[in-house]
Write a protein that holds these residues in place. Structure first.
Motif, PDB file in Angstrom:
ATOM      1  N   GLY A 130     -12.637   1.132   2.045  1.00  0.00           N
ATOM      2  CA  GLY A 130     -11.315   1.523   1.569  1.00  0.00           C
ATOM      3  C   GLY A 130     -10.214   0.614   1.933  1.00  0.00           C
ATOM      4  N   ALA A 131      -9.298   0.597   1.158  1.00  0.00           N
ATOM      5  CA  ALA A 131      -8.080  -0.156   1.444  1.00  0.00           C
ATOM      6  C   ALA A 131      -7.187   0.927   2.358  1.00  0.00           C
ATOM      7  CB  ALA A 131      -7.415  -0.473   0.190  1.00  0.00           C
ATOM      8  N   GLY A 132      -6.467   0.318   3.227  1.00  0.00           N
ATOM      9  CA  GLY A 132      -5.446   1.291   4.124  1.00  0.00           C
ATOM     10  C   GLY A 132      -6.106   1.838   5.248  1.00  0.00           C
ATOM     11  N   GLU A 133      -5.555   3.005   5.469  1.00  0.00           N
ATOM     12  CA  GLU A 133      -6.177   3.386   6.760  1.00  0.00           C
ATOM     13  C   GLU A 133      -7.146   4.715   6.473  1.00  0.00           C
ATOM     14  OE1 GLU A 133      -2.674   4.864   9.148  1.00  0.00           O
ATOM     15  OE2 GLU A 133      -2.198   2.843   9.568  1.00  0.00           O
ATOM     16  N   HIS A 134      -7.646   4.693   5.308  1.00  0.00           N
ATOM     17  CA  HIS A 134      -8.760   5.927   4.851  1.00  0.00           C
ATOM     18  C   HIS A 134      -9.973   5.166   4.174  1.00  0.00           C
ATOM     19  CE1 HIS A 134      -6.546   9.057   6.487  1.00  0.00           C
ATOM     20  NE2 HIS A 134      -5.142   8.406   5.849  1.00  0.00           N
ATOM     21  N   PHE A 135     -10.795   5.683   4.238  1.00  0.00           N
ATOM     22  CA  PHE A 135     -12.079   5.389   3.405  1.00  0.00           C
ATOM     23  C   PHE A 135     -11.886   5.901   2.103  1.00  0.00           C
ATOM     24  CE2 PHE A 135     -16.557   5.805   1.658  1.00  0.00           C
ATOM     25  CZ  PHE A 135     -16.952   4.794   1.612  1.00  0.00           C
ATOM     26  N   CYS A 136     -11.974   7.288   1.571  1.00  0.00           N
ATOM     27  CA  CYS A 136     -11.686   7.988   0.530  1.00  0.00           C
ATOM     28  C   CYS A 136     -11.540   9.507   0.792  1.00  0.00           C
ATOM     29  CB  CYS A 136     -13.113   7.888  -0.505  1.00  0.00           C
ATOM     30  SG  CYS A 136     -13.021   8.850  -1.958  1.00  0.00           S
ATOM     31  N   ALA A 137     -10.599   9.829   0.104  1.00  0.00           N
ATOM     32  CA  ALA A 137     -10.090  11.369   0.634  1.00  0.00           C
ATOM     33  C   ALA A 137     -10.963  12.258  -0.287  1.00  0.00           C
ATOM     34  CB  ALA A 137      -8.417  11.592   0.476  1.00  0.00           C
ATOM     35  N   GLY A 138     -11.702  11.981  -1.319  1.00  0.00           N
ATOM     36  CA  GLY A 138     -12.441  12.934  -1.958  1.00  0.00           C
ATOM     37  C   GLY A 138     -12.114  12.827  -3.415  1.00  0.00           C
ATOM     38  N   GLY A 139     -12.480  13.725  -4.180  1.00  0.00           N
ATOM     39  CA  GLY A 139     -12.294  13.761  -5.529  1.00  0.00           C
ATOM     40  C   GLY A 139     -10.862  14.133  -5.904  1.00  0.00           C
ATOM     41  N   ASP A 140     -10.252  13.581  -7.102  1.00  0.00           N
ATOM     42  CA  ASP A 140      -8.988  13.886  -7.548  1.00  0.00           C
ATOM     43  C   ASP A 140      -8.681  15.403  -8.079  1.00  0.00           C
ATOM     44  OD1 ASP A 140      -6.386  13.748  -8.394  1.00  0.00           O
ATOM     45  OD2 ASP A 140      -6.566  12.189  -9.782  1.00  0.00           O
ATOM     46  N   LEU A 141      -8.442  16.026  -7.156  1.00  0.00           N
ATOM     47  CA  LEU A 141      -8.220  17.731  -7.560  1.00  0.00           C
ATOM     48  C   LEU A 141      -7.137  17.650  -8.748  1.00  0.00           C
ATOM     49  CD1 LEU A 141      -8.410  19.582  -4.072  1.00  0.00           C
ATOM     50  CD2 LEU A 141     -10.103  19.065  -5.717  1.00  0.00           C
ATOM     51  N   ARG A 142      -6.184  16.910  -8.793  1.00  0.00           N
ATOM     52  CA  ARG A 142      -5.226  17.032 -10.043  1.00  0.00           C
ATOM     53  C   ARG A 142      -5.912  17.012 -11.269  1.00  0.00           C
ATOM     54  NH1 ARG A 142       0.159  17.470  -8.143  1.00  0.00           N
ATOM     55  NH2 ARG A 142       0.515  17.094  -6.330  1.00  0.00           N
ATOM     56  N   ASN A 143      -6.762  16.099 -11.072  1.00  0.00           N
ATOM     57  CA  ASN A 143      -7.279  15.572 -12.335  1.00  0.00           C
ATOM     58  C   ASN A 143      -8.633  16.933 -12.813  1.00  0.00           C
ATOM     59  OD1 ASN A 143     -10.125  14.402 -13.672  1.00  0.00           O
ATOM     60  ND2 ASN A 143      -8.604  13.527 -14.696  1.00  0.00           N
ATOM     61  N   ILE A 144      -9.158  17.202 -11.756  1.00  0.00           N
ATOM     62  CA  ILE A 144     -10.180  18.285 -12.063  1.00  0.00           C
ATOM     63  C   ILE A 144      -9.507  19.515 -12.399  1.00  0.00           C
ATOM     64  CG2 ILE A 144     -11.577  20.017 -10.767  1.00  0.00           C
ATOM     65  CD1 ILE A 144     -12.262  17.641  -8.924  1.00  0.00           C
ATOM     66  N   ALA A 145      -8.151  19.842 -11.963  1.00  0.00           N
ATOM     67  CA  ALA A 145      -7.543  21.108 -12.362  1.00  0.00           C
ATOM     68  C   ALA A 145      -6.982  21.066 -13.897  1.00  0.00           C
ATOM     69  CB  ALA A 145      -6.511  21.434 -11.535  1.00  0.00           C
ATOM     70  N   THR A 146      -6.931  20.030 -14.494  1.00  0.00           N
ATOM     71  CA  THR A 146      -6.032  19.613 -15.539  1.00  0.00           C
ATOM     72  C   THR A 146      -7.107  19.131 -16.869  1.00  0.00           C
ATOM     73  OG1 THR A 146      -5.205  17.422 -15.026  1.00  0.00           O
ATOM     74  CG2 THR A 146      -3.775  19.533 -14.650  1.00  0.00           C
ATOM     75  N   VAL A 147      -8.267  18.798 -16.605  1.00  0.00           N
ATOM     76  CA  VAL A 147      -9.008  18.090 -17.350  1.00  0.00           C
ATOM     77  C   VAL A 147      -9.689  19.006 -18.383  1.00  0.00           C
ATOM     78  CG1 VAL A 147     -11.360  18.211 -16.193  1.00  0.00           C
ATOM     79  CG2 VAL A 147     -10.770  16.328 -17.924  1.00  0.00           C
ATOM     80  N   GLY A 148      -9.888  20.232 -18.156  1.00  0.00           N
ATOM     81  CA  GLY A 148      -9.997  21.288 -19.394  1.00  0.00           C
ATOM     82  C   GLY A 148     -11.524  21.184 -19.777  1.00  0.00           C
ATOM     83  N   LEU A 149     -12.571  20.925 -19.174  1.00  0.00           N
ATOM     84  CA  LEU A 149     -13.763  20.853 -19.459  1.00  0.00           C
ATOM     85  C   LEU A 149     -14.660  22.029 -19.562  1.00  0.00           C
ATOM     86  CD1 LEU A 149     -14.933  17.304 -18.032  1.00  0.00           C
ATOM     87  CD2 LEU A 149     -14.372  17.858 -20.248  1.00  0.00           C
ATOM     88  N   ASP A 150     -15.496  22.477 -20.314  1.00  0.00           N
ATOM     89  CA  ASP A 150     -16.189  23.659 -20.310  1.00  0.00           C
ATOM     90  C   ASP A 150     -17.340  23.240 -19.588  1.00  0.00           C
ATOM     91  OD1 ASP A 150     -17.794  22.220 -22.070  1.00  0.00           O
ATOM     92  OD2 ASP A 150     -17.510  23.511 -23.847  1.00  0.00           O
ATOM     93  N   ASN A 151     -18.639  24.124 -19.343  1.00  0.00           N
ATOM     94  CA  ASN A 151     -19.658  23.892 -18.428  1.00  0.00           C
ATOM     95  C   ASN A 151     -20.451  22.895 -19.091  1.00  0.00           C
ATOM     96  OD1 ASN A 151     -22.914  24.628 -17.963  1.00  0.00           O
ATOM     97  ND2 ASN A 151     -21.507  25.535 -16.462  1.00  0.00           N
ATOM     98  N   ALA A 152     -20.766  22.421 -20.151  1.00  0.00           N
ATOM     99  CA  ALA A 152     -21.469  21.506 -20.878  1.00  0.00           C
ATOM    100  C   ALA A 152     -20.710  20.088 -20.528  1.00  0.00           C
ATOM    101  CB  ALA A 152     -21.653  21.638 -22.279  1.00  0.00           C
ATOM    102  N   GLY A 153     -19.479  20.381 -20.496  1.00  0.00           N
ATOM    103  CA  GLY A 153     -18.409  18.962 -20.437  1.00  0.00           C
ATOM    104  C   GLY A 153     -18.673  18.315 -18.963  1.00  0.00           C
ATOM    105  N   TRP A 154     -18.548  19.557 -17.934  1.00  0.00           N
ATOM    106  CA  TRP A 154     -18.765  18.984 -16.385  1.00  0.00           C
ATOM    107  C   TRP A 154     -20.136  18.620 -16.336  1.00  0.00           C
ATOM    108  CZ3 TRP A 154     -14.961  17.737 -13.945  1.00  0.00           C
ATOM    109  CH2 TRP A 154     -13.570  18.551 -13.887  1.00  0.00           C
ATOM    110  N   ARG A 155     -21.167  19.072 -17.019  1.00  0.00           N
ATOM    111  CA  ARG A 155     -22.265  18.718 -16.549  1.00  0.00           C
ATOM    112  C   ARG A 155     -22.718  17.273 -17.428  1.00  0.00           C
ATOM    113  NH1 ARG A 155     -27.618  20.281 -15.794  1.00  0.00           N
ATOM    114  NH2 ARG A 155     -29.482  19.414 -16.779  1.00  0.00           N
ATOM    115  N   ALA A 156     -22.110  16.860 -18.390  1.00  0.00           N
ATOM    116  CA  ALA A 156     -22.165  15.676 -18.803  1.00  0.00           C
ATOM    117  C   ALA A 156     -21.373  14.643 -18.245  1.00  0.00           C
ATOM    118  CB  ALA A 156     -21.718  15.581 -20.464  1.00  0.00           C
TER     119      ALA A 156
END
Length: 264
Positions: free
Chosen positions: A58-84
């Motif tokens: 990872g660049a800078g002083e971190h490897f990876c802080a994890g998933g992008d929670l802002r995207n997860i909160a706003t993407v609006g997928l249903d169960n089938a969408g998340w599975r895909a």
């Protein structure tokens, strides 16, 4: 050869590839753009037989802080969408896990959530003393992903994996070393050089032998007769390679072996 994407950097030098997560402002969070760019790079990497090892960092002083929670909160997928969405991610994760060349993860700072899972995809994890690992998914009501159900129990055992996943507690670099998650600890200023040295050592290794070892170790559920049969088949293939013949001749001629694990 060097390629710059929006979220990652990819460089190949002297038969060693380096994939750098590069979204420093978000501590290299694993967002959709990064996932797609990594898919492209993994496909490219697997198709290039001249590359003998991969460094993931990872660049800078971190490897990876994890998933992008802002995207997860706003993407609006249903169960089938998340599975895909997860299944499309799994396509290239499997390609990386089963890569027939060594993968070295160089971890500094945070490796949280999907970042921890990404580090576990590597064959060897080296870290700095300030590295921190965390299966943080339970903190946001999720389960571990990016193949952590496969990788983590194989390293620390089922009971410890259960504890790390359900507690969502941080693991220090020193504990990661004790648990076998990290192979070595190095000061931040030495981490990348050590990762490159480990990767470069495999340029002179037998690519057939390396791939056969990785394939055999990926199948721990097989019984003894099956594993012995795999061993016989693998050794027969390795015996027929030019790399083996060259290594034997060098030994008989009292010449140093081409493959040497780099000293600390």
């Amino acid at each position: 050869m060097s390629q710059a994407f929006e979220r990652i950097r990819y460089e190949v030098r002297d038969q060693v590839a380096t994939l750098t997560l590069d979204n420093v402002r978000a501590r290299n969070a694993f967002d959709p753009a990064m996932r797609e760019e990594m898919r492209q790079v993994v496909t490219q990497l697997r198709a290039d037989p001249h590359i003998r090892a991969l460094v993931l960092t990872g660049a800078g002083e971190h490897f990876c802080a994890g998933g992008d929670l802002r995207n997860i909160a706003t993407v609006g997928l249903d169960n089938a969408g998340w599975r895909a969405r997860l299944q499309s991610l799994h396509d290239w994760l499997k390609e990386l896990i089963t890569l027939d060349r060594p993968v070295i993860a160089a971890v500094d700072g945070a490796a949280f959530g999907a970042g921890f899972s990404l580090a576990l995809l590597a064959d060897f994890v080296i870290a700095t003393p300030r590295a921190r690992f965390c299966m943080s998914f339970m903190r946001v009501g999720l389960v571990p992903d990016c193949a952590a159900f496969y990788t983590l129990p194989r390293i620390v055992g089922v009971q410890r994996a259960r504890e790390l996943m359900l507690s969502a507690r941080e693991v220090s670099a020193q504990e990661a070393l004790q648990l076998g998650i990290a192979l070595e600890l190095h000061p931040p200023e030495q981490l990348q050089a050590r990762a490159q040295a480990l990767a470069a050592s495999f340029v002179n290794a037998s690519p057939v032998a390396v791939g056969l070892v990785k394939r055999a170790l990926a199948a721990p559920g097989h019984d003894l007769p099956t594993l012995l049969e795999m061993e016989a088949n693998a050794q027969a293939l390795a015996m027929g390679t030019e790399a083996h013949r060259t290594a034997v001749n060098r030994f008989l001629n009292k010449e140093p072996a081409l493959f040497q694990w780099p000293a600390l």
